[in-house]
Write an enzyme that holds these catalytic residues in place. Structure first.
Site, PDB file in Angstrom:
ATOM      1  N   TYR A  87       0.826  -1.217   0.000  1.00 11.60           N
ATOM      2  CA  TYR A  87       0.000   0.000   0.000  1.00 11.60           C
ATOM      3  C   TYR A  87       0.864   1.273   0.000  1.00 11.60           C
ATOM      4  O   TYR A  87       0.818   2.075  -0.940  1.00 11.60           O
ATOM      5  CB  TYR A  87      -0.926  -0.074   1.223  1.00 11.60           C
ATOM      6  N   ASP A  97      12.431 -12.347  -1.270  1.00 11.73           N
ATOM      7  CA  ASP A  97      12.169 -12.217   0.162  1.00 11.73           C
ATOM      8  C   ASP A  97      13.432 -11.772   0.893  1.00 11.73           C
ATOM      9  O   ASP A  97      14.550 -12.156   0.516  1.00 11.73           O
ATOM     10  CB  ASP A  97      11.749 -13.597   0.672  1.00 11.73           C
ATOM     11  N   TYR A 138       3.917  -5.936  17.503  1.00 13.15           N
ATOM     12  CA  TYR A 138       4.126  -5.142  16.283  1.00 13.15           C
ATOM     13  C   TYR A 138       4.884  -3.852  16.616  1.00 13.15           C
ATOM     14  O   TYR A 138       5.920  -3.544  16.016  1.00 13.15           O
ATOM     15  CB  TYR A 138       2.782  -4.819  15.621  1.00 13.15           C
ATOM     16  N   PHE A 197       1.177   7.737  11.455  1.00 18.70           N
ATOM     17  CA  PHE A 197      -0.076   7.540  12.171  1.00 18.70           C
ATOM     18  C   PHE A 197      -0.970   6.728  11.217  1.00 18.70           C
ATOM     19  O   PHE A 197      -0.458   5.844  10.555  1.00 18.70           O
ATOM     20  CB  PHE A 197      -0.611   8.887  12.697  1.00 18.70           C
TER      21      PHE A 197
END
Ligand code: UFG
Length: 324
Positions: free
Chosen positions: A10, A49, A138, A166
């Site tokens: 994204y 990867d 996380y 954020f």
């Protein structure tokens, strides 16, 4: 050439678009576990990867890489609580592979960090010198890398910028790329799924938080504004400086307010159900981006939540027309 690790995801794909439009050559590495090859519309793509140290060594030998931007990470707070091992391996161990492979050759590194490094804020808006006490694996995995960057950059002589995002939201205004997670866990695309009838309702996770309407408050920042901050961070690295910046709009919206704004923009009914709190969710996260404004000369262009949601809505309709 700019090496964008996780550039099919994204945020990485929006950064790739912006840098390519600015005339940079880009090289994208992505294992496509979360990203989409369709999003790599600019630059050269390698499917691979960060576990693959040999591949990394070959890439740094073969390509003339001037800076590395690292977006490849697992980012779901709830999943990180259930399966911390995956988070520490993906977000910490794999990042070490990247840093070890690059440190001989490349002197500029930009890291995707998060407001989750702060944990439950003691003060709002949160500034960069707020104590870091993450409440999820996380958040901890990202803070570990920030600490490692401090040590590595000093010992191995490179500069880095760590960007604490954020809540990233919205999409490319030209709708070439946007938010596409499977499964989707983020509030705005979940609401938009309900608006197009792809899901029956939106669960509101927690309604007795210490906020005016009882639901969590977040600071939503447009993904193109995040992308622009990466471009500015690259320029800062040219000046041989390392810094940490918050990236937010400096204002907060509750879950209920976001649902109302989505109703207004889509003109659709959105059914909600009140559900249990989601573990690892701080009640309020609002960031001060004064430092980024001062040092990077960065200004969010999409300061209005309606503009952010409108771009998300445009993209969401396109994505669902094309994939359903
Ligand atoms: N939410 C709902 N229902 C949903 C999905 C989300 O009520 O179906 C709520 C969440 O509980 C939260 C808010 O909507 O209060 C926003 O949730 P998102 O999942 O969209 O985003 P997060 O706030 O969880 O994530 C952000 C950043 C992460 C960071 C985290 C820190 O994207 O990188 O804040 O808590 F780690």
């Amino acid at each position: 050439m700019i090496f964008i690790v996780g550039g099919a995801g994204y945020i990485g794909s929006h950064v790739n678009k912006l840098l390519s439009n600015e005339g940079y050559k880009t090289l994208i590495l992505d294992n496509l576990s979360k990203g989409h090859e369709e999003f790599v519309k600019w630059g050269k793509f390698i499917k691979g990867d960060l576990k693959d140290k040999r591949l990394l060594a070959r890439i740094f030998k073969e390509y003339d890489i001037n800076a590395v931007m690292h977006f490849a990470a697992l980012t779901d707070v709830r999943e990180s609580i259930q399966d911390p091992g995956s988070y520490y391996k993906n977000n910490v161990k794999n990042t070490l592979n990247l840093l070890d492979a690059m440190r001989e050759n490349v002197k500029k590194f930009i890291f995707s960090s998060t407001c989750a490094v702060y944990g439950n804020p003691l003060e709002i808006p949160i500034t960069e010198d707020h104590p870091c006490n993450p409440i999820s694996p996380y958040g901890r995995s990202k803070l570990m890398i920030e600490n490692i960057l401090e040590d590595y950059s000093r010992a191995y002589d490179f500069n880095y910028v760590s960007l604490r995002y954020f809540n990233a939201a919205g999409a490319d205004p030209q709708t070439e790329i946007g938010e596409w997670h499977e499964p989707e866990t983020h509030l705005i695309p979940i609401i938009l799924d309900a608006a197009i009838g792809k899901r029956e309702n939106v669960q509101i996770f927690g309604t007795d938080y210490p906020t005016p309407d009882g639901t969590c408050i977040r600071d939503y920042i447009h993904v193109m504004d995040l992308a622009n901050a990466h471009y500015k961070a690259l320029r800062l690295l040219e000046e041989d400086k390392s810094e940490i910046f918050n990236l937010g709009n400096g204002n907060g919206f509750s879950v209920k307010e976001i649902i109302e704004t989505c109703k207004e923009i889509t003109g659709e009914k959105i059914h909600t159900i009140e559900s249990k709190k989601r573990p690892g969710d701080p009640p309020i996260l609002i960031g001060s981006s004064k430092k980024a404004k001062r040092i990077l000369r960065w200004r969010p262009e999409f300061a209005d939540i309606k503009d952010i949601i409108e771009t998300a809505w445009e993209w969401h309709q396109k994505l669902n027309r094309e994939t359903i």
